[in-house]
Design an enzyme around this catalytic site. Sequence first.
Site, PDB file in Angstrom:
ATOM      1  N   THR A   1      -7.586  -6.722  83.493  1.00  0.00           N
ATOM      2  CA  THR A   1      -6.382  -7.542  83.660  1.00  0.00           C
ATOM      3  C   THR A   1      -6.752  -9.006  83.429  1.00  0.00           C
ATOM      4  O   THR A   1      -7.919  -9.387  83.533  1.00  0.00           O
ATOM      5  CB  THR A   1      -5.756  -7.372  85.053  1.00  0.00           C
TER       6      THR A   1
ATOM      7  N   ILE B   1     -12.496 -15.680  81.947  1.00  0.00           N
ATOM      8  CA  ILE B   1     -13.439 -14.612  82.271  1.00  0.00           C
ATOM      9  C   ILE B   1     -12.953 -13.266  81.751  1.00  0.00           C
ATOM     10  O   ILE B   1     -13.737 -12.471  81.225  1.00  0.00           O
ATOM     11  CB  ILE B   1     -13.666 -14.552  83.800  1.00  0.00           C
TER      12      ILE B   1
ATOM     13  N   TYR C   1      -4.901 -21.058  97.081  1.00  0.00           N
ATOM     14  CA  TYR C   1      -5.814 -20.257  96.260  1.00  0.00           C
ATOM     15  C   TYR C   1      -6.931 -19.687  97.132  1.00  0.00           C
ATOM     16  O   TYR C   1      -7.271 -18.499  97.035  1.00  0.00           O
ATOM     17  CB  TYR C   1      -6.397 -21.103  95.133  1.00  0.00           C
TER      18      TYR C   1
END
Length: 363
Positions: A16, A22, A161
Amino acid sequence: MNIRLKPLNEQVIVVTGASSGIGLVTARMAARRGARLMLTARNEQALQQVIREINGQRSNGGVADFVAGDVADEAVVRRVRDQAIDRFGRIDTWINCAGISIYGRVVDVSLEDQRRLFETNFWGVVTGSRIAVEHLRKEGGALINIGSILSDRAIPLQGIYCASKHAVKAYTDALRMEVEHDRLPISVTLVKPGSVDTPYAQHAKNYLPNEPQNASPVYYAPEVVAETILHCADHPVRDVFVGGGAKVVSMLGNLAPRLMDKVMKYTMFTAQQRDQAEQDRLDHGLYGPATGLQERSGRAPYVAESSLYTQASLHPMMTGAVAAVAGAALISLCRRGIANGRSANGHGSGMRPVRNRTNEEFW
Protein backbone atom coordinates in the site's frame (compact mmCIF):
# COMPACT_ATOMS: atom_id res chain seq x y z
CA MET A 1 4.88 -22.11 15.55
CA ASN A 2 7.74 -22.55 13.07
CA ILE A 3 7.08 -19.87 10.44
CA ARG A 4 8.54 -20.49 7.01
CA LEU A 5 8.55 -17.63 4.55
CA LYS A 6 9.16 -18.02 0.83
CA PRO A 7 12.12 -16.44 -0.98
CA LEU A 8 11.22 -13.09 -2.51
CA ASN A 9 11.33 -14.40 -6.07
CA GLU A 10 8.55 -16.86 -5.19
CA GLN A 11 6.34 -14.37 -3.37
CA VAL A 12 3.19 -12.42 -4.16
CA ILE A 13 3.43 -9.12 -2.28
CA VAL A 14 0.85 -6.42 -1.59
CA VAL A 15 2.23 -2.90 -1.06
CA THR A 16 0.00 0.00 0.00
CA GLY A 17 1.14 3.59 -0.50
CA ALA A 18 3.10 2.41 -3.55
CA SER A 19 3.07 5.61 -5.62
CA SER A 20 5.87 7.48 -3.80
CA GLY A 21 8.49 7.35 -1.07
CA ILE A 22 9.17 4.12 0.81
CA GLY A 23 6.26 2.24 -0.80
CA LEU A 24 7.45 3.07 -4.32
CA VAL A 25 11.08 2.14 -3.59
CA THR A 26 9.96 -1.12 -1.94
CA ALA A 27 7.81 -2.04 -4.94
CA ARG A 28 10.58 -1.38 -7.44
CA MET A 29 13.15 -3.24 -5.36
CA ALA A 30 10.86 -6.26 -4.87
CA ALA A 31 10.16 -6.38 -8.62
CA ARG A 32 13.90 -6.40 -9.39
CA ARG A 33 14.19 -9.43 -7.10
CA GLY A 34 11.49 -11.33 -8.96
CA ALA A 35 8.41 -10.82 -6.77
CA ARG A 36 4.90 -10.53 -8.15
CA LEU A 37 3.24 -7.39 -6.87
CA MET A 38 -0.20 -5.98 -6.22
CA LEU A 39 0.18 -2.24 -5.65
CA THR A 40 -2.29 0.30 -4.34
CA ALA A 41 -2.38 4.06 -3.77
CA ARG A 42 -4.72 6.93 -4.58
CA ASN A 43 -2.65 8.24 -7.49
CA GLU A 44 -3.86 6.09 -10.41
CA GLN A 45 -1.69 7.81 -13.01
CA ALA A 46 1.47 7.17 -10.97
CA LEU A 47 0.52 3.53 -10.41
CA GLN A 48 -0.06 3.02 -14.13
CA GLN A 49 3.42 4.32 -14.85
CA VAL A 50 5.02 2.10 -12.18
CA ILE A 51 3.21 -0.94 -13.58
CA ARG A 52 4.40 -0.18 -17.12
CA GLU A 53 7.93 0.22 -15.81
CA ILE A 54 7.93 -3.04 -13.85
CA ASN A 55 6.18 -5.12 -16.48
CA GLY A 56 8.45 -3.71 -19.19
CA GLN A 57 11.57 -4.94 -17.36
CA ARG A 58 10.79 -8.56 -16.60
CA SER A 59 14.31 -9.97 -16.86
CA ASN A 60 14.19 -10.85 -13.15
CA GLY A 61 10.65 -12.22 -13.28
CA GLY A 62 9.02 -9.30 -11.49
CA VAL A 63 5.49 -8.49 -12.59
CA ALA A 64 2.90 -6.11 -11.13
CA ASP A 65 -0.75 -5.08 -11.16
CA PHE A 66 -2.58 -2.35 -9.25
CA VAL A 67 -5.82 -1.17 -7.68
CA ALA A 68 -6.18 2.59 -7.31
CA GLY A 69 -7.99 3.72 -4.19
CA ASP A 70 -7.86 4.84 -0.58
CA VAL A 71 -6.81 2.43 2.18
CA ALA A 72 -9.33 4.19 4.42
CA ASP A 73 -12.04 2.49 2.31
CA GLU A 74 -12.45 -1.16 3.34
CA ALA A 75 -14.04 -2.01 -0.03
CA VAL A 76 -10.89 -0.82 -1.80
CA VAL A 77 -8.64 -2.90 0.43
CA ARG A 78 -10.77 -6.00 -0.14
CA ARG A 79 -10.59 -5.35 -3.87
CA VAL A 80 -6.79 -5.27 -3.57
CA ARG A 81 -6.87 -8.71 -1.92
CA ASP A 82 -9.33 -10.15 -4.43
CA GLN A 83 -7.43 -8.88 -7.46
CA ALA A 84 -4.12 -10.21 -6.08
CA ILE A 85 -5.68 -13.67 -5.68
CA ASP A 86 -7.39 -13.53 -9.08
CA ARG A 87 -4.20 -12.45 -10.82
CA PHE A 88 -1.54 -14.39 -8.91
CA GLY A 89 -3.43 -17.07 -6.97
CA ARG A 90 -2.46 -16.05 -3.44
CA ILE A 91 -0.76 -13.46 -1.19
CA ASP A 92 2.48 -14.20 0.69
CA THR A 93 3.37 -10.81 2.19
CA TRP A 94 1.21 -7.77 2.94
CA ILE A 95 2.99 -4.44 3.54
CA ASN A 96 0.98 -1.57 5.06
CA CYS A 97 3.04 1.43 3.97
CA ALA A 98 0.48 4.17 3.23
CA GLY A 99 0.73 7.22 5.49
CA ILE A 100 0.45 10.99 5.71
CA SER A 101 1.39 13.66 8.27
CA ILE A 102 0.21 17.05 9.54
CA TYR A 103 2.53 19.76 10.84
CA GLY A 104 1.05 22.07 13.47
CA ARG A 105 0.24 22.40 17.16
CA VAL A 106 -2.33 19.81 18.18
CA VAL A 107 -4.72 22.49 19.45
CA ASP A 108 -4.60 24.22 16.05
CA VAL A 109 -5.20 21.17 13.86
CA SER A 110 -8.91 20.73 13.13
CA LEU A 111 -10.64 17.62 14.40
CA GLU A 112 -11.67 16.88 10.82
CA ASP A 113 -8.03 16.79 9.73
CA GLN A 114 -7.00 14.71 12.75
CA ARG A 115 -9.71 12.14 12.03
CA ARG A 116 -8.73 12.04 8.37
CA LEU A 117 -5.09 11.33 9.26
CA PHE A 118 -6.18 8.46 11.52
CA GLU A 119 -8.32 7.04 8.71
CA THR A 120 -5.17 6.57 6.65
CA ASN A 121 -2.40 5.97 9.17
CA PHE A 122 -4.28 3.83 11.70
CA TRP A 123 -7.52 2.51 10.27
CA GLY A 124 -5.86 1.82 6.93
CA VAL A 125 -3.33 -0.36 8.77
CA VAL A 126 -6.06 -2.05 10.81
CA THR A 127 -8.15 -2.83 7.73
CA GLY A 128 -5.16 -4.09 5.79
CA SER A 129 -3.98 -6.22 8.71
CA ARG A 130 -7.41 -7.82 9.24
CA ILE A 131 -7.79 -8.69 5.56
CA ALA A 132 -4.20 -9.95 5.36
CA VAL A 133 -4.60 -12.23 8.39
CA GLU A 134 -7.86 -13.63 6.99
CA HIS A 135 -5.91 -14.82 3.97
CA LEU A 136 -2.49 -15.61 5.47
CA ARG A 137 -3.87 -17.81 8.26
CA LYS A 138 -4.40 -20.58 5.68
CA GLU A 139 -1.01 -20.87 4.02
CA GLY A 140 1.11 -18.53 6.15
CA GLY A 141 3.18 -15.49 5.26
CA ALA A 142 4.29 -12.10 6.52
CA LEU A 143 2.40 -8.99 7.63
CA ILE A 144 4.62 -5.91 7.80
CA ASN A 145 3.34 -2.63 9.25
CA ILE A 146 5.34 0.56 8.88
CA GLY A 147 5.54 2.49 12.11
CA SER A 148 8.11 5.14 12.98
CA ILE A 149 10.56 6.19 15.63
CA LEU A 150 7.60 8.39 16.58
CA SER A 151 5.78 5.18 17.51
CA ASP A 152 8.05 5.25 20.57
CA ARG A 153 8.81 8.93 21.14
CA ALA A 154 6.40 11.80 20.45
CA ILE A 155 7.60 15.19 19.25
CA PRO A 156 5.86 18.59 19.11
CA LEU A 157 4.29 19.92 15.90
CA GLN A 158 3.45 16.43 14.65
CA GLY A 159 1.39 15.31 17.62
CA ILE A 160 -1.45 13.68 15.71
CA TYR A 161 0.98 11.79 13.45
CA CYS A 162 2.82 10.57 16.57
CA ALA A 163 -0.49 9.48 18.09
CA SER A 164 -1.36 7.48 14.97
CA LYS A 165 2.03 5.74 14.96
CA HIS A 166 1.77 4.97 18.69
CA ALA A 167 -1.58 3.38 17.86
CA VAL A 168 -0.08 1.37 15.00
CA LYS A 169 2.59 0.02 17.37
CA ALA A 170 0.07 -0.98 20.04
CA TYR A 171 -2.23 -2.59 17.47
CA THR A 172 0.61 -4.49 15.81
CA ASP A 173 2.00 -5.75 19.13
CA ALA A 174 -1.44 -6.93 20.28
CA LEU A 175 -2.14 -8.60 16.95
CA ARG A 176 1.23 -10.38 17.03
CA MET A 177 0.52 -11.87 20.46
CA GLU A 178 -2.91 -13.07 19.37
CA VAL A 179 -1.53 -14.60 16.17
CA GLU A 180 1.18 -16.38 18.14
CA HIS A 181 -1.32 -17.57 20.75
CA ASP A 182 -3.46 -19.11 18.00
CA ARG A 183 -0.32 -20.64 16.44
CA LEU A 184 -1.01 -19.10 13.05
CA PRO A 185 1.87 -19.37 10.56
CA ILE A 186 2.12 -15.57 10.19
CA SER A 187 5.11 -13.34 10.92
CA VAL A 188 3.92 -9.93 12.22
CA THR A 189 6.57 -7.20 11.96
CA LEU A 190 6.71 -3.53 12.91
CA VAL A 191 9.34 -1.48 11.03
CA LYS A 192 10.28 1.80 12.74
CA PRO A 193 12.30 4.16 10.53
CA GLY A 194 14.00 7.31 11.72
CA SER A 195 14.19 10.33 9.40
CA VAL A 196 14.02 9.18 5.78
CA ASP A 197 14.64 11.24 2.65
CA THR A 198 11.20 10.97 1.04
CA PRO A 199 8.63 13.63 0.01
CA TYR A 200 6.99 13.08 3.42
CA ALA A 201 7.08 16.77 4.42
CA GLN A 202 6.00 18.01 0.98
CA HIS A 203 2.94 15.73 1.08
CA ALA A 204 1.95 16.69 4.65
CA LYS A 205 -0.72 19.25 5.45
CA ASN A 206 0.88 22.28 7.07
CA TYR A 207 -0.46 24.67 9.73
CA LEU A 208 2.94 26.29 10.33
CA PRO A 209 4.00 29.68 8.94
CA ASN A 210 7.07 28.15 7.28
CA GLU A 211 7.62 25.19 4.98
CA PRO A 212 7.87 21.98 7.05
CA GLN A 213 10.73 19.52 7.04
CA ASN A 214 11.62 16.23 8.65
CA ALA A 215 13.84 16.95 11.65
CA SER A 216 17.29 15.40 11.50
CA PRO A 217 20.81 16.34 10.44
CA VAL A 218 21.10 12.85 8.91
CA TYR A 219 18.45 11.19 6.78
CA TYR A 220 18.39 7.59 5.63
CA ALA A 221 17.81 6.71 2.01
CA PRO A 222 14.40 5.10 1.37
CA GLU A 223 16.33 2.13 -0.05
CA VAL A 224 17.60 1.40 3.48
CA VAL A 225 14.00 1.09 4.69
CA ALA A 226 12.97 -0.95 1.63
CA GLU A 227 15.88 -3.36 2.19
CA THR A 228 14.73 -3.78 5.78
CA ILE A 229 11.11 -4.39 4.75
CA LEU A 230 12.06 -7.01 2.18
CA HIS A 231 14.36 -8.74 4.66
CA CYS A 232 11.36 -9.03 6.98
CA ALA A 233 9.30 -10.44 4.10
CA ASP A 234 11.42 -13.59 3.96
CA HIS A 235 12.85 -13.65 7.53
CA PRO A 236 10.49 -13.52 10.55
CA VAL A 237 11.34 -10.41 12.58
CA ARG A 238 9.38 -8.99 15.54
CA ASP A 239 10.32 -5.35 15.09
CA VAL A 240 13.28 -3.34 13.87
CA PHE A 241 14.52 0.25 13.92
CA VAL A 242 15.86 1.67 10.67
CA GLY A 243 18.86 3.74 11.70
CA GLY A 244 20.90 3.73 14.89
CA GLY A 245 19.69 7.22 15.72
CA ALA A 246 16.12 5.95 15.93
CA LYS A 247 17.18 3.34 18.48
CA VAL A 248 19.04 5.94 20.56
CA VAL A 249 16.06 8.31 20.62
CA SER A 250 13.76 5.47 21.68
CA MET A 251 16.12 4.34 24.46
CA LEU A 252 16.59 7.86 25.81
CA GLY A 253 12.84 8.44 25.66
CA ASN A 254 12.32 5.38 27.87
CA LEU A 255 15.25 5.95 30.23
CA ALA A 256 15.02 9.73 30.63
CA PRO A 257 11.60 10.88 29.39
CA ARG A 258 11.64 14.26 31.12
CA LEU A 259 15.09 15.04 29.77
CA MET A 260 13.91 14.13 26.27
CA ASP A 261 10.87 16.38 26.74
CA LYS A 262 13.22 19.29 27.35
CA VAL A 263 15.47 18.38 24.41
CA MET A 264 12.47 18.16 22.09
CA LYS A 265 10.99 21.40 23.45
CA TYR A 266 14.15 23.36 22.72
CA THR A 267 15.04 21.81 19.35
CA MET A 268 11.99 20.54 17.48
CA PHE A 269 10.10 23.80 16.94
CA THR A 270 12.87 25.17 14.73
CA ALA A 271 14.23 21.85 13.41
CA GLN A 272 10.91 21.04 11.71
CA GLN A 273 10.62 24.33 9.81
CA ARG A 274 12.63 25.56 6.86
CA ASP A 275 13.77 29.16 6.48
CA GLN A 276 11.13 29.63 3.83
CA ALA A 277 7.54 30.81 4.07
CA GLU A 278 4.71 28.35 3.47
CA GLN A 279 4.14 28.04 -0.29
CA ASP A 280 0.66 26.58 -0.75
CA ARG A 281 -1.47 25.24 2.09
CA LEU A 282 -3.73 23.42 -0.39
CA ASP A 283 -0.88 21.40 -1.90
CA HIS A 284 -0.91 18.31 0.33
CA GLY A 285 -1.99 14.68 0.29
CA LEU A 286 -4.31 14.52 3.29
CA TYR A 287 -7.56 14.26 1.33
CA GLY A 288 -6.39 13.36 -2.16
CA PRO A 289 -3.40 12.00 -4.03
CA ALA A 290 -0.21 14.02 -3.87
CA THR A 291 2.48 14.13 -6.54
CA GLY A 292 3.49 10.60 -7.40
CA LEU A 293 6.69 8.84 -8.46
CA GLN A 294 8.90 10.79 -6.05
CA GLU A 295 11.27 8.53 -4.14
CA ARG A 296 13.29 11.26 -2.41
CA SER A 297 12.66 14.83 -1.30
CA GLY A 298 15.79 16.37 -2.75
CA ARG A 299 16.03 18.56 0.37
CA ALA A 300 18.05 16.45 2.79
CA PRO A 301 21.43 17.92 3.84
CA TYR A 302 22.99 14.46 4.20
CA VAL A 303 21.61 11.05 3.23
CA ALA A 304 23.02 7.82 4.65
CA GLU A 305 22.81 5.03 2.08
CA SER A 306 23.19 2.28 4.68
CA SER A 307 22.78 1.59 8.40
CA LEU A 308 25.28 -0.63 10.23
CA TYR A 309 22.98 -0.71 13.26
CA THR A 310 20.03 -2.02 11.24
CA GLN A 311 22.17 -4.60 9.46
CA ALA A 312 23.46 -5.79 12.83
CA SER A 313 19.88 -6.00 14.16
CA LEU A 314 18.73 -8.08 11.20
CA HIS A 315 21.76 -10.40 11.21
CA PRO A 316 22.51 -11.01 14.90
CA MET A 317 24.30 -14.34 14.37
CA MET A 318 26.62 -12.88 11.76
CA THR A 319 27.20 -9.83 13.93
CA GLY A 320 27.97 -12.05 16.91
CA ALA A 321 30.43 -14.11 14.87
CA VAL A 322 32.21 -10.98 13.63
CA ALA A 323 32.31 -9.60 17.17
CA ALA A 324 33.72 -12.90 18.49
CA VAL A 325 36.46 -12.95 15.84
CA ALA A 326 37.29 -9.30 16.50
CA GLY A 327 37.34 -9.95 20.25
CA ALA A 328 39.64 -12.95 19.85
CA ALA A 329 41.98 -10.92 17.65
CA LEU A 330 42.01 -8.08 20.20
CA ILE A 331 42.79 -10.46 23.08
CA SER A 332 45.58 -12.02 21.04
CA LEU A 333 47.08 -8.62 20.30
CA CYS A 334 46.84 -7.60 23.95
CA ARG A 335 48.57 -10.80 25.10
CA ARG A 336 51.29 -10.34 22.53
CA GLY A 337 51.81 -6.75 23.64
CA ILE A 338 52.02 -7.77 27.30
CA ALA A 339 54.50 -10.53 26.47
CA ASN A 340 56.65 -8.13 24.44
CA GLY A 341 56.54 -5.57 27.24
CA ARG A 342 57.66 -8.10 29.83
CA SER A 343 60.46 -9.23 27.61
CA ALA A 344 61.63 -5.65 27.05
CA ASN A 345 61.68 -5.01 30.83
CA GLY A 346 63.55 -8.14 31.71
CA HIS A 347 60.76 -10.52 32.66
CA GLY A 348 61.42 -14.04 31.49
CA SER A 349 65.18 -13.34 31.05
CA GLY A 350 66.33 -13.68 34.64
CA MET A 351 66.56 -9.93 35.19
CA ARG A 352 64.87 -8.12 38.07
CA PRO A 353 61.95 -5.70 37.42
CA VAL A 354 62.96 -2.09 36.85
CA ARG A 355 61.26 0.74 38.75
CA ASN A 356 59.53 3.22 36.49
CA ARG A 357 60.69 6.59 37.75
CA THR A 358 57.84 8.46 36.07
CA ASN A 359 54.87 6.94 37.85
CA GLU A 360 56.53 4.93 40.61
CA GLU A 361 54.81 1.71 39.52
CA PHE A 362 56.35 -1.66 38.84
CA TRP A 363 55.88 -3.37 35.49
